[in-house]
Design a protein around this motif. Sequence first.
Motif, PDB file in Angstrom:
ATOM      1  N   TYR A   1     -44.680 115.168 -44.498  1.00 50.13           N
ATOM      2  CA  TYR A   1     -44.010 114.623 -43.319  1.00 50.13           C
ATOM      3  C   TYR A   1     -44.510 113.235 -42.926  1.00 50.13           C
ATOM      4  N   SER A   2     -45.262 112.582 -43.789  1.00 47.88           N
ATOM      5  CA  SER A   2     -45.658 111.209 -43.498  1.00 47.88           C
ATOM      6  C   SER A   2     -44.467 110.265 -43.640  1.00 47.88           C
ATOM      7  N   ALA A   3     -43.698 110.413 -44.702  1.00 41.58           N
ATOM      8  CA  ALA A   3     -42.475 109.627 -44.888  1.00 41.58           C
ATOM      9  C   ALA A   3     -41.250 110.351 -44.358  1.00 41.58           C
ATOM     10  N   LEU A   4     -41.203 111.668 -44.518  1.00 39.39           N
ATOM     11  CA  LEU A   4     -40.026 112.429 -44.098  1.00 39.39           C
ATOM     12  C   LEU A   4     -39.776 112.354 -42.602  1.00 39.39           C
ATOM     13  N   ALA A   5     -40.810 112.045 -41.825  1.00 47.30           N
ATOM     14  CA  ALA A   5     -40.645 111.988 -40.370  1.00 47.30           C
ATOM     15  C   ALA A   5     -39.497 111.064 -39.971  1.00 47.30           C
TER      16      ALA A   5
END
Length: 265
Positions: A15-19
């Motif tokens: 969820y670092s990029a998916l956020a």
Amino acid sequence: MSPRPEADDGYGAPYSALAQVYDRWMAADRVPYDQWLSFAKRRFAESGLEVRSVLDVCCGTGMTIKALQDHGYEVTGVDASAPMLDIARTRTAPGTELLCLAVPDERLAELGPFDAALVCFDGVNYLTGGDALTATLHQLARALRPGGVLVFDLSTRRAFEEIAALGEFGEDFGDFAYIWKTRHKPDTPAYEYLVSLFVPEGELFRRSVEQHAQRHFTRDEVGNALRATGFTDIAVSDDYTEREATDTTRRETWSARRTIGSTPR
């Protein structure tokens, strides 16, 4: 929602990029937040407690927090992903307490006491360590007041096997795209997902790859862990409905109450 923020083999933390695209993705998948809230409210009412304060664990971008707040609940959110919490802060009521914690974490037990706790959308499936489920339930029991209500969901073995059978798949949303690859450790309940995300950056697309680790649990494992950590009135149903969970259930919804007496330390 969001698990322990660890990267492995050079992959980004979950969820670092998916956020940045999470809400768009969930809207496209028609995630039924209203159904989750309605189910939780029924369990609150059945408890006989006046439920006002709620702990939302693995709260992600704050969609469930906002839904609860819109219905008058006081909510504290916990999530392991700082980028997801940054988005939650823009959505939730001013002053909402949002804590960056990766469960299990002893600090969870020090919060509250709350009237109820929620762990929605596969958050518990990220508890892959040998004692992680029991440790987290123990901490949640200590964060709840006596008689407090716990509601959480779990993707089942059937759901994991169906996703694994798809192999590698993806989708182009126009403003972003992804490729999903499942890896299963044979003869274990453990699965890994490699999610490659492509987002526009100028005339090109920037690629980020996250590794997510999850597992499924048997009903006996979950029921035994709940009883061992001080919960009673344990029930399981099919995907936030009153239907009985069966072998074809893809998402189980569990509810329980913290015992009125002392909680195991």
